[in-house]
Scaffold this motif. Sequence first.
Motif, PDB file in Angstrom:
ATOM      1  N   ILE A 131       0.850  -1.208   0.000  1.00 43.65           N
ATOM      2  CA  ILE A 131       0.000   0.000   0.000  1.00 43.65           C
ATOM      3  C   ILE A 131       0.875   1.244   0.000  1.00 43.65           C
ATOM      4  O   ILE A 131       0.635   2.201  -0.749  1.00 43.65           O
ATOM      5  CB  ILE A 131      -0.935   0.005   1.236  1.00 43.65           C
ATOM      6  N   VAL A 138      -9.325   1.377  -1.658  1.00 47.61           N
ATOM      7  CA  VAL A 138      -8.213   1.642  -2.570  1.00 47.61           C
ATOM      8  C   VAL A 138      -8.688   2.199  -3.906  1.00 47.61           C
ATOM      9  O   VAL A 138      -8.185   3.219  -4.389  1.00 47.61           O
ATOM     10  CB  VAL A 138      -7.373   0.365  -2.802  1.00 47.61           C
ATOM     11  N   ASP A 187      -3.100  -3.679  -5.068  1.00 47.85           N
ATOM     12  CA  ASP A 187      -3.166  -3.236  -3.675  1.00 47.85           C
ATOM     13  C   ASP A 187      -4.405  -3.734  -2.939  1.00 47.85           C
ATOM     14  O   ASP A 187      -4.357  -3.944  -1.718  1.00 47.85           O
ATOM     15  CB  ASP A 187      -3.085  -1.708  -3.604  1.00 47.85           C
ATOM     16  N   ALA A 198      -3.881  -5.799   0.528  1.00 49.13           N
ATOM     17  CA  ALA A 198      -4.473  -5.303   1.777  1.00 49.13           C
ATOM     18  C   ALA A 198      -5.352  -6.358   2.447  1.00 49.13           C
ATOM     19  O   ALA A 198      -5.290  -6.566   3.663  1.00 49.13           O
ATOM     20  CB  ALA A 198      -5.287  -4.037   1.498  1.00 49.13           C
TER      21      ALA A 198
END
Length: 426
Positions: free
Chosen positions: A250, A316, A402, A406
């Motif tokens: 991230i 995101v 991402d 995550a």
Amino acid sequence: MPNKDLRTALKVAISANLGWGFELFDLVVYLYVANTIAPLFFPAIDKTASLLEFLLTLVVGYFARPLGGIFFGHYGDRIGRKRLWFISLLGMGLVTIFMGFLPTYNQIGILATVLLVILRILQGFFLAGEWGGGMTLVTEFAPDKLRGFLGGLQQGGAALGLIFAVIANEVALALAPGTAFQTLGWRIMFWFGAIPLIIALAVRWKVGESLEWLTKVADKPEKIPIATVFRRWWKMVVIATIVLFANGSIYYGIIAYMPTFLALHTSLSSYEIDNIVLATNLIWLFVSPLTGYLSDILRIRKLLIGILGFVIGVLVYPIISLLYTGSYILGIIAGIVMGFLFAFQYSIFPAWLSENISTNVRYSYIAFSINLGVAFSSFAPYIVTALGLALNNAVLGIATFDISAAIIGGIIALLSPRDKVGTSLQ
């Protein structure tokens, strides 16, 4: 063991904050000027191809970090935390300043590229001792009920790194405007690192040795600390590595990559990009101690890390979409949201890691695990750039990678041992 003094613990945490800020400055300034200096060391017909080759040097440097983690962790556990922590900061600073003096490819050919890669490897090696040492010392000095708060204060130093980079960029643009930035300006950004280095070293010189180490380890250190870690805590090494990989993805895929992304895909000015980066990291800097303290109050760490992994995963795509619009105001809003969420999860790591390991191998465990995880996450800028090209959609390229990272990190964090918030360290 004598009661731990909050005033001393704060001094150590501030020292760690400054040192970590300077060390992260050394790394993010490398990304900050990626678009400018990539062609100077990796000349190619296509600008993006040159950038991709340049971003691979980021990966090379990061894979020196686990080796540095073993080295600094070994001696930090055997002869004490302070000396190794000081050496790592000094070494990193000198390497970064040397980068500003490198001749380019046009001047000495392929040797310029080789020298850049060597300095990146040395950066990664020294950085491993700084971050692992900072987490170890801060949590060992911290009163039992304030490990989250003081660990969060130390972790906020990473935001300070990008703030230093913004300041360095503005100074460089003022002293070497326009085309002069391509010949002199980027060098000024590396040289600027001498200023925070001197400040951080001055503060660190006054830090004493950890009482936890002095009373529990000094007379009977492990012969090979990392071997003990692999033998007794290998499951925690795997868990910590994956969680730090997710968090680092991230950071490097969005926050540290933000200046490069915005310069490539929007028409925002350098001044506007600097302000978006500044807003993101100011929120992170000031929120980090507070969210770390919240984990002390709620007496939960792994659940918070897990929940935040899912929340970040969900948000995101909207955040990157806002950045991609090229709107200055929306960019600041997106940066603030990401800065807050990232800081919240990141601030909990020192206490979470420290409470799950014994003092005799703490430096080795933390330094190796976090640096191995972040080494893998260093692929993020390269991957999101390449995915964006393959999908013909820069936003989707970042989001695909991402979101997965995550959510995986959030799930794995929940597999760690039961929290030991507020209890004495092992």
